[in-house]
Design an enzyme around this catalytic site. Structure first.
Site: not given
Length: 271
Positions: A176, A208, A210-213
């Site tokens: 990412k 932002t 929690g964007t990865g989850c």
């Protein structure tokens, strides 16, 4: 009767609701996939940071997964915060036992505020036992650096890093680009043969959390429905872009994203 697709998240609980299993279950629901969970740790956290991490016992994690596997089953599995090597061994063992294939590994290591969410000795366990089971692994740039030891500063560095992670056994690697200083957020997918680019406008915001989850959960939901990896990543990219752009503006620190924004956008476009 309409077919019901099911996805299991194995991750930590975020009391603030922006990341972890809470974010995953919201994402599954928004993408019309039935969500199930196995909690690996309870965290006390909010938009200001992580105030406490309380890992569950290996037995507790194993029993949750066993309960799902022996009854409901799963069309896709997403792993997030696993915290220590013992939990990683247990999770990998259960994934192999039930023969789950659409496994999306989000190698969660550090929270937005800097709190460690994966013990140092667990990184080698993650690489050895979990990555070989992954259909897709979704590290951000710092996580990819930790997994490979490669300093990522250029697109060529990302290529090299993706190839290295692929060689660890993951069938598809998405590195990412949210940590880049650029006008676009560019995610790179490597399937062992080709590189694919997924671009979106970079939105300057602190909200932002929690964007990865959420991104990884969206990929898992789409794989559960039988979509290809490329299509799943594209939907996840669209989902998280909408979630970031349509901010909720809650909390006093790194606020959560808007998990219902993607659905609202689709509804609006159909009118």
């Amino acid at each position: 009767m309409k077919q019901v697709y099911k996805a299991l998240t194995i991750a930590g609980s975020d009391s603030g609701g922006g990341a972890g299993i809470q974010a995953d279950l919201k994402t599954f629901q928004e993408l019309e996939v039935f969500g199930m969970s196995a909690i690996t740790a309870v965290t006390a956290q909010n938009t200001l940071g992580v105030q406490g991490v309380y890992p569950l016992s290996v037995q507790a994690v194993e029993q949750q997964i066993e309960s799902i596997g022996t009854d409901l089953g799963a069309d896709a599995v997403k792993t997030g915060m696993l915290f220590n090597s013992e939990i990683i061994y247990a999770v990998a063992g259960k994934i192999k036992k039930f023969g789950w294939k659409n496994v999306v590994v989000d190698p969660v290591m550090i929270a937005k505020g800097g709190a460690p969410l994966l013990q140092n000795d667990a990184i080698s366990a993650l690489k050895k036992h979990l990555l070989p089971l992954a259909e897709v692994v979704t590290p951000n740039i710092p996580e990819a650096e930790a997994l490979t030891g490669i300093k990522i500063e250029t697109i060529e560095d990302r290529f090299e890093s993706a190839k290295h992670i692929f060689e660890l056994g993951a069938r598809n690697v998405v590195i990412k680009g949210g940590h880049e200083i650029a006008s676009e957020a560019v995610d790179v997918l490597y399937d062992g043969r080709e590189f694919y680019y997924f671009k979106s406008k970079k939105i300057e915001t602190k909200n932002t959390h929690g964007t990865g989850c959420t991104f990884a959960a969206a990929i898992a939901a789409e794989l559960a429905k039988g979509n290809t990896v490329q299509n799943a990543v594209q939907t996840a990219k669209n989902f998280i872009a909408a979630a970031i752009e349509n901010q909720l503006g809650i909390g006093h620190g790194h606020g959560p994203t808007n998990h219902w924004a993607y659905r609202q956008k689709l509804v609006s476009e159909k009118r």
